[in-house]
Design a protein around this motif. Sequence first.
Motif, PDB file in Angstrom:
ATOM      1  N   SER A 202     -35.065 -11.720  12.187  1.00 21.05           N
ATOM      2  CA  SER A 202     -36.209 -11.036  11.473  1.00 21.05           C
ATOM      3  C   SER A 202     -36.091 -11.150  10.149  1.00 21.05           C
ATOM      4  CB  SER A 202     -36.513  -9.712  12.216  1.00 21.05           C
ATOM      5  OG  SER A 202     -35.683  -8.643  11.620  1.00 21.05           O
ATOM      6  N   TYR A 203     -37.283 -11.302   9.284  1.00 24.58           N
ATOM      7  CA  TYR A 203     -37.182 -11.044   7.904  1.00 24.58           C
ATOM      8  C   TYR A 203     -36.467  -9.829   7.478  1.00 24.58           C
ATOM      9  CZ  TYR A 203     -40.929 -14.663   7.051  1.00 24.58           C
ATOM     10  OH  TYR A 203     -41.511 -15.878   7.049  1.00 24.58           O
ATOM     11  N   GLY A 204     -36.572  -8.885   8.007  1.00 17.00           N
ATOM     12  CA  GLY A 204     -36.011  -7.417   7.692  1.00 17.00           C
ATOM     13  C   GLY A 204     -34.419  -7.330   7.771  1.00 17.00           C
ATOM     14  N   GLU A 205     -34.065  -7.942   8.839  1.00 16.54           N
ATOM     15  CA  GLU A 205     -32.525  -7.759   9.117  1.00 16.54           C
ATOM     16  C   GLU A 205     -31.877  -8.748   7.969  1.00 16.54           C
ATOM     17  OE1 GLU A 205     -31.080  -8.982  12.925  1.00 16.54           O
ATOM     18  OE2 GLU A 205     -32.601 -10.501  13.095  1.00 16.54           O
ATOM     19  N   LEU A 206     -32.501  -9.788   7.990  1.00 16.55           N
ATOM     20  CA  LEU A 206     -31.875 -10.991   6.808  1.00 16.55           C
ATOM     21  C   LEU A 206     -31.735 -10.241   5.610  1.00 16.55           C
ATOM     22  CD1 LEU A 206     -32.786 -14.257   8.255  1.00 16.55           C
ATOM     23  CD2 LEU A 206     -30.588 -13.017   8.599  1.00 16.55           C
ATOM     24  N   LEU A 207     -33.015  -9.567   5.010  1.00 12.71           N
ATOM     25  CA  LEU A 207     -33.278  -9.428   3.712  1.00 12.71           C
ATOM     26  C   LEU A 207     -32.393  -8.056   3.415  1.00 12.71           C
ATOM     27  CD1 LEU A 207     -37.204  -9.675   3.538  1.00 12.71           C
ATOM     28  CD2 LEU A 207     -35.232 -11.279   2.083  1.00 12.71           C
ATOM     29  N   SER A 208     -32.217  -7.020   4.445  1.00 14.01           N
ATOM     30  CA  SER A 208     -31.533  -5.702   4.261  1.00 14.01           C
ATOM     31  C   SER A 208     -30.173  -6.052   3.963  1.00 14.01           C
ATOM     32  CB  SER A 208     -31.725  -4.752   5.669  1.00 14.01           C
ATOM     33  OG  SER A 208     -31.107  -5.560   6.704  1.00 14.01           O
ATOM     34  N   ILE A 209     -29.479  -7.038   4.265  1.00 15.99           N
ATOM     35  CA  ILE A 209     -28.029  -7.194   4.065  1.00 15.99           C
ATOM     36  C   ILE A 209     -27.811  -8.436   3.186  1.00 15.99           C
ATOM     37  CG2 ILE A 209     -27.009  -6.213   6.099  1.00 15.99           C
ATOM     38  CD1 ILE A 209     -27.138  -8.914   7.239  1.00 15.99           C
ATOM     39  N   ILE A 210     -28.796  -8.814   2.360  1.00 18.77           N
ATOM     40  CA  ILE A 210     -28.656 -10.063   1.497  1.00 18.77           C
ATOM     41  C   ILE A 210     -27.581 -10.052   0.472  1.00 18.77           C
ATOM     42  CG2 ILE A 210     -30.380  -9.755  -0.292  1.00 18.77           C
ATOM     43  CD1 ILE A 210     -31.484 -12.521   0.882  1.00 18.77           C
ATOM     44  N   LYS A 211     -27.439  -8.940   0.068  1.00 16.16           N
ATOM     45  CA  LYS A 211     -26.395  -8.673  -1.010  1.00 16.16           C
ATOM     46  C   LYS A 211     -25.007  -8.117  -0.617  1.00 16.16           C
ATOM     47  CE  LYS A 211     -29.719  -6.755  -4.354  1.00 16.16           C
ATOM     48  NZ  LYS A 211     -30.425  -5.604  -5.174  1.00 16.16           N
ATOM     49  N   PHE A 212     -24.852  -8.329   0.696  1.00 11.91           N
ATOM     50  CA  PHE A 212     -23.733  -8.157   1.491  1.00 11.91           C
ATOM     51  C   PHE A 212     -23.192  -9.528   2.184  1.00 11.91           C
ATOM     52  CE2 PHE A 212     -26.039  -4.465   1.014  1.00 11.91           C
ATOM     53  CZ  PHE A 212     -25.012  -3.441   0.378  1.00 11.91           C
ATOM     54  N   PRO A 213     -22.540 -10.465   1.368  1.00  8.87           N
ATOM     55  CA  PRO A 213     -22.040 -11.716   2.019  1.00  8.87           C
ATOM     56  C   PRO A 213     -21.346 -11.639   3.434  1.00  8.87           C
ATOM     57  CG  PRO A 213     -21.857 -11.675  -0.410  1.00  8.87           C
ATOM     58  CD  PRO A 213     -22.114 -10.321   0.043  1.00  8.87           C
ATOM     59  N   ASP A 214     -20.507 -10.559   3.449  1.00  7.94           N
ATOM     60  CA  ASP A 214     -19.655 -10.440   4.441  1.00  7.94           C
ATOM     61  C   ASP A 214     -20.520 -10.018   5.712  1.00  7.94           C
ATOM     62  OD1 ASP A 214     -17.228 -10.530   5.787  1.00  7.94           O
ATOM     63  OD2 ASP A 214     -16.966  -8.392   5.556  1.00  7.94           O
ATOM     64  N   LYS A 215     -21.422  -9.047   5.619  1.00 12.08           N
ATOM     65  CA  LYS A 215     -22.256  -8.449   6.666  1.00 12.08           C
ATOM     66  C   LYS A 215     -23.116  -9.815   7.327  1.00 12.08           C
ATOM     67  CE  LYS A 215     -22.226  -3.913   5.798  1.00 12.08           C
ATOM     68  NZ  LYS A 215     -23.271  -2.527   5.408  1.00 12.08           N
ATOM     69  N   TYR A 216     -23.537 -10.446   6.092  1.00 13.73           N
ATOM     70  CA  TYR A 216     -24.509 -11.626   6.239  1.00 13.73           C
ATOM     71  C   TYR A 216     -24.012 -12.732   7.246  1.00 13.73           C
ATOM     72  CZ  TYR A 216     -28.909 -13.797   4.962  1.00 13.73           C
ATOM     73  OH  TYR A 216     -30.130 -14.436   4.823  1.00 13.73           O
ATOM     74  N   TYR A 217     -22.591 -13.005   6.676  1.00 14.47           N
ATOM     75  CA  TYR A 217     -21.940 -13.992   7.744  1.00 14.47           C
ATOM     76  C   TYR A 217     -21.602 -13.261   9.236  1.00 14.47           C
ATOM     77  CZ  TYR A 217     -18.184 -16.885   9.472  1.00 14.47           C
ATOM     78  OH  TYR A 217     -17.349 -17.815  10.254  1.00 14.47           O
ATOM     79  N   ASP A 218     -21.101 -12.096   9.282  1.00 22.16           N
ATOM     80  CA  ASP A 218     -21.002 -11.349  10.457  1.00 22.16           C
ATOM     81  C   ASP A 218     -22.424 -11.809  11.437  1.00 22.16           C
ATOM     82  OD1 ASP A 218     -18.609 -10.657  10.000  1.00 22.16           O
ATOM     83  OD2 ASP A 218     -18.796  -8.597   9.496  1.00 22.16           O
ATOM     84  N   LEU A 219     -23.527 -11.320  10.813  1.00 24.85           N
ATOM     85  CA  LEU A 219     -24.776 -11.073  11.622  1.00 24.85           C
ATOM     86  C   LEU A 219     -25.025 -12.726  12.217  1.00 24.85           C
ATOM     87  CD1 LEU A 219     -27.445 -10.127  12.600  1.00 24.85           C
ATOM     88  CD2 LEU A 219     -28.550 -10.682  10.324  1.00 24.85           C
ATOM     89  N   ILE A 220     -24.756 -13.600  11.234  1.00 21.94           N
ATOM     90  CA  ILE A 220     -25.349 -15.286  11.464  1.00 21.94           C
ATOM     91  C   ILE A 220     -24.248 -15.504  12.610  1.00 21.94           C
ATOM     92  CG2 ILE A 220     -25.391 -17.514  10.769  1.00 21.94           C
ATOM     93  CD1 ILE A 220     -27.420 -15.641   9.791  1.00 21.94           C
ATOM     94  N   ILE A 221     -22.961 -15.521  12.271  1.00 16.89           N
ATOM     95  CA  ILE A 221     -22.095 -15.984  13.395  1.00 16.89           C
ATOM     96  C   ILE A 221     -22.024 -15.434  14.761  1.00 16.89           C
ATOM     97  CG2 ILE A 221     -20.210 -14.535  12.857  1.00 16.89           C
ATOM     98  CD1 ILE A 221     -19.895 -18.286  13.719  1.00 16.89           C
ATOM     99  N   LYS A 222     -22.432 -13.875  14.576  1.00 13.75           N
ATOM    100  CA  LYS A 222     -22.464 -13.128  16.038  1.00 13.75           C
ATOM    101  C   LYS A 222     -23.684 -13.480  16.677  1.00 13.75           C
ATOM    102  CE  LYS A 222     -19.809  -9.330  14.574  1.00 13.75           C
ATOM    103  NZ  LYS A 222     -19.412  -7.854  14.461  1.00 13.75           N
ATOM    104  N   ARG A 223     -24.801 -13.746  16.059  1.00  9.74           N
ATOM    105  CA  ARG A 223     -26.098 -14.019  16.497  1.00  9.74           C
ATOM    106  C   ARG A 223     -25.880 -15.557  17.284  1.00  9.74           C
ATOM    107  NH1 ARG A 223     -30.813 -11.790  15.376  1.00  9.74           N
ATOM    108  NH2 ARG A 223     -29.702  -9.962  15.189  1.00  9.74           N
TER     109      ARG A 223
END
Length: 736
Positions: A202-223
């Motif tokens: 969702s737009y929301g989940e991606l935009l909410s962690i956009i400033k946190f590269p580590d969380k961003y990577y975690d979300l993408i790889i886990k999904r």
Amino acid sequence: MQKGIISELYRPRGYGFIRSMNEEKVFFHASNLVNVKYEKLKEGDIVHFETLKNNKGYKAINIKCQFENKTTPGINPAVKLGHFNSSEKDILNALSKIFYLTNGGAVFKMGTNSQYAYCLLKPTTFFSEQFNLNREIVLVFSNYETFEPRTLDAISKAYSLVSELRVDKICSIVVSKDSQFEKKLKDLLKSNIEMQVVIPFSYGELLSIIKFPDKYYDLIIKRFRTYFYERDLFAFFAPLQKDLYFFGRQAYVQDLVNKHFTNENSGVFGLRRSGKTSVLNAVCRTLNRIDGKWILIDCEVLSNLRWNTALYYIVQAICKQYKIKLLHNKMDYTDEDVAILFEQDMLYCNDQLKGKSLLVLIDEIEHITFEIALSNNWRKDDDFIRFWRVLRGYYQKYPNKMTFIIAGTNPKSIETSFIDGYDNPLFKQLPSDKYLGTFSVQDTKEMINKLGAYMGLKFDDIVSANISQEMGGHPFLIRQFCSKVNEFINQKHLEKPIVITKVIYDQVLPIFEEKDLHDYCEMIINVLKTSYSEEYKMLENIALENKQVILEQRDNKSIFYHLIGYGLIEKTGDFFGFRNEAVKKYIQQKNKYNKLLKTDEEKWAEISERRNKIEPSLRTIVKLQLKSSLGETTGKTKILNAMKAETQQKYKSLSYNDLFDTKKCEVYFYQMSKIIIDNWKLFSNLFSLNKNTFQSYTTIINNLRADCHAAPVSNSELQSFRGAISSLEKEINNAV
């Protein structure tokens, strides 16, 4: 050494973190880099490293960067992002730290009001290795507050806008404004198992962690892991409707299409679940790509119609599919006029199709085949002959306007020369190569590794060959076995991606044979049991290695014809052998007690095994029936009376329940059967046998006791035992 990806870099301080293959973060310092300078290192680079434990945990040492053929994160300088809104640009910039953005795509419309945007992402080497993604991935933005199923149509539209050789067909990414998008997509996929792997955000989940590269990577790889590794791409039961998961028979499909264009008819016969309907669907898709004309007819529908209305149904189906106005109605298709009207209607349809030849694909022919159809008019009357006289007559008159493919499990319709004294219109109308071939080892390897790689499974060459041989190249059995492998990996919590070696194969095969194989094989070879009983009996003889019977029949080609055609057995010289080990094991297990035994040791082993199997059930029957009819006190007396005097003294102090405990009391088959016979009135309602028959069976079984193992067992004694105990097994199972 371990393998991982650079997930974070802190340039001013000269250190960073590596994400290992098991998703652990490992600290590293620039001083531990071996073949690359820290300044040249990028997030997303694949590295090999060792770990060293210190007082703060583990750190990476001896770090070597993997350079060959790598794709690193970033954005192609030529990419234009002007058509994306600010939120979408932020998301793409963040994704470019994980993927390589190769093409900015475009905005496109669906219908009159819906608008979507797409772009192309190239997976980094890390993603390629994890999920077998070697081509670019389509990403679609759905800028709507509520997710609608038409968004999935937008994926197909985006695919049509780029070269199909460029993008990965099995995976796409969709970003929606709907915060419930992931849940809604999961519900939708339950009813569409052939849908490609769609990774939802969702737009929301991606935009909410956009400033946190580590969380961003975690979300993408886990999904990605969730939607690839948790989905079973092998678990298909229905015929395949799309090319996405269709393997192994592309050349065969093309051959059927070529025969159509050279005015030849074809047959596609095979065992159940061998992929016949999937092949017909693939033929239709192939014709669609070249604007060919076809109609697929399910004979299960025709079986409910008379022969004349069945012909009208075909015309009606053609007109409906190609939006052609019908010239006649069903009432016009009388017995007298049907042949003339069918010809007129088919010629009119051909004219509307601009003279293009029509391929009529007739599936499940056994539903309208004489002697075996369920409907009386097709089974007993002359509907089959009349129907095919008209259809064949039209083909013979206009071979360049129509051809047909007949498909089914039972080829009786094309192999029988006369039907009740009349010529069979289909006899010798098809080429001899009418059987659908099994998968080769290469076909099996390609399918299971292509699908398996998306699920985190890599089948090594030895295992691929073993699966192909064990399942006889039967695609359904192959898929279901691989599905069981995936289930085993998940249940044991083994980390993916994982190589499926023979160690794992050897663990899964017995589980598959015990839990699934019987039902699958029963379903697959049922056509032999019901339609070709003599050939099925020969199949049993080959499985049980009854060499004398095989030798006597080796020159009887008709008895082996369908067995070879279906790909169950093969012949080399005068020798016959199984091609499908799974079916062989199924038959051996089913006929375990019919096999000719040569030694007394083998005979006594069977006798002991079968006695030991029914004893617990017999004990349960006696225990429950005595208690319910007489009560425990009187019941105990009945049990003791069945024993010798010295044995009674030994066990008379035991409780009623303890008398049935084999650890405390020696009450076996002889005593149980004696109690039943002595108290027949209490047990007679449990058995369909009379007392004398029951007693004769138990006497035969008791005469071959475990304490007589040294004595030889004649073949006639073994046959008597088998007959008696087989009957008792059925009676006891029903009673329990």
